[in-house]
Design a protein around this motif. Structure first.
Motif, mmCIF file in Angstrom:
data_model
loop_
_atom_site.group_PDB
_atom_site.id
_atom_site.type_symbol
_atom_site.label_atom_id
_atom_site.label_comp_id
_atom_site.label_asym_id
_atom_site.label_seq_id
_atom_site.Cartn_x
_atom_site.Cartn_y
_atom_site.Cartn_z
ATOM 1 N N PRO A 42 -10.266 -8.491 13.159
ATOM 2 C CA PRO A 42 -11.687 -8.819 13.130
ATOM 3 C C PRO A 42 -12.308 -8.717 11.743
ATOM 4 N N GLU A 43 -11.652 -8.014 10.821
ATOM 5 C CA GLU A 43 -12.216 -7.833 9.477
ATOM 6 C C GLU A 43 -11.762 -8.892 8.473
ATOM 7 N N CYS A 44 -10.454 -9.181 8.430
ATOM 8 C CA CYS A 44 -9.950 -10.078 7.377
ATOM 9 C C CYS A 44 -9.308 -11.354 7.898
ATOM 10 N N GLY A 45 -9.100 -11.455 9.225
ATOM 11 C CA GLY A 45 -8.521 -12.668 9.790
ATOM 12 C C GLY A 45 -7.009 -12.718 9.787
ATOM 13 N N ALA A 46 -6.344 -11.645 9.371
ATOM 14 C CA ALA A 46 -4.881 -11.625 9.366
ATOM 15 C C ALA A 46 -4.345 -11.705 10.789
ATOM 16 N N VAL A 47 -3.160 -12.294 10.943
ATOM 17 C CA VAL A 47 -2.473 -12.350 12.235
ATOM 18 C C VAL A 47 -1.138 -11.636 12.043
ATOM 19 N N PRO A 48 -1.074 -10.339 12.378
ATOM 20 C CA PRO A 48 0.148 -9.575 12.154
ATOM 21 C C PRO A 48 1.306 -10.060 13.018
ATOM 22 N N GLY B 57 5.099 -9.232 14.882
ATOM 23 C CA GLY B 57 5.741 -8.116 15.551
ATOM 24 C C GLY B 57 4.848 -7.406 16.542
ATOM 25 N N PRO B 58 5.213 -6.168 16.868
ATOM 26 C CA PRO B 58 4.435 -5.398 17.837
ATOM 27 C C PRO B 58 3.010 -5.179 17.330
ATOM 28 N N PRO B 59 2.064 -5.019 18.244
ATOM 29 C CA PRO B 59 0.678 -4.843 17.827
ATOM 30 C C PRO B 59 0.472 -3.557 17.026
ATOM 31 N N PRO B 60 -0.048 -3.662 15.823
ATOM 32 C CA PRO B 60 -0.301 -2.465 15.016
ATOM 33 C C PRO B 60 -1.628 -1.824 15.409
ATOM 34 N N GLU B 61 -1.780 -0.560 15.084
ATOM 35 C CA GLU B 61 -3.052 0.119 15.332
ATOM 36 C C GLU B 61 -4.053 -0.207 14.237
ATOM 37 N N VAL B 62 -3.533 -0.476 13.024
ATOM 38 C CA VAL B 62 -4.393 -0.886 11.919
ATOM 39 C C VAL B 62 -3.838 -2.174 11.316
ATOM 40 N N CYS B 63 -4.701 -2.967 10.732
ATOM 41 C CA CYS B 63 -4.287 -4.223 10.122
ATOM 42 C C CYS B 63 -3.413 -3.943 8.904
ATOM 43 N N ARG C 240 -2.890 -5.853 6.454
ATOM 44 C CA ARG C 240 -3.468 -6.449 5.254
ATOM 45 C C ARG C 240 -4.631 -5.624 4.703
ATOM 46 N N CYS C 241 -5.604 -5.288 5.572
ATOM 47 C CA CYS C 241 -6.822 -4.638 5.058
ATOM 48 C C CYS C 241 -7.015 -3.209 5.535
ATOM 49 N N GLY C 242 -6.209 -2.759 6.508
ATOM 50 C CA GLY C 242 -6.303 -1.387 6.989
ATOM 51 C C GLY C 242 -7.356 -1.169 8.064
#
Length: 59
Positions: free
Chosen positions: A31-37, A39-45, A47-49
Motif C-alpha cells: 500500500p505504500e510503494c506499490g511493490a509486488v513481492p 514468494g510467500p507473503p512477507p510481514e513487511v514490504c 522494498r520500503c519496509g
C-alpha cells in the motif's frame, strides 16, 4: 493495436485469449510503494519496509 492473441473455437469463432496478470495480484501490492513481492507473503514490504496488510486466506 492488438488486444492480445486470438484463437478459434470448434465452430470457427474467434476467441480472444486473456492478457496480462490476473486481478488477484492486486491483493499483493504494497500500500505504500506499490511493490509486488515474490514468494510467500512477507510481514513487511521488502522494498520500503512498510507493514503489509493481512490477507484473507493467504496468497
Amino acid at each position: 493495436m492488438s488486444a492480445g492473441r486470438v484463437t478459434m473455437d470448434a465452430e470457427g469463432n474467434r476467441v480472444p485469449e486473456p492478457v496480462g496478470d490476473p486481478a488477484c495480484l492486486l491483493s499483493r501490492v504494497c500500500p505504500e510503494c506499490g511493490a509486488v513481492p515474490d514468494g510467500p507473503p512477507p510481514e513487511v514490504c521488502p522494498r520500503c519496509g512498510a507493514e503489509m496488510p493481512e490477507r484473507d486466506g493467504g496468497w
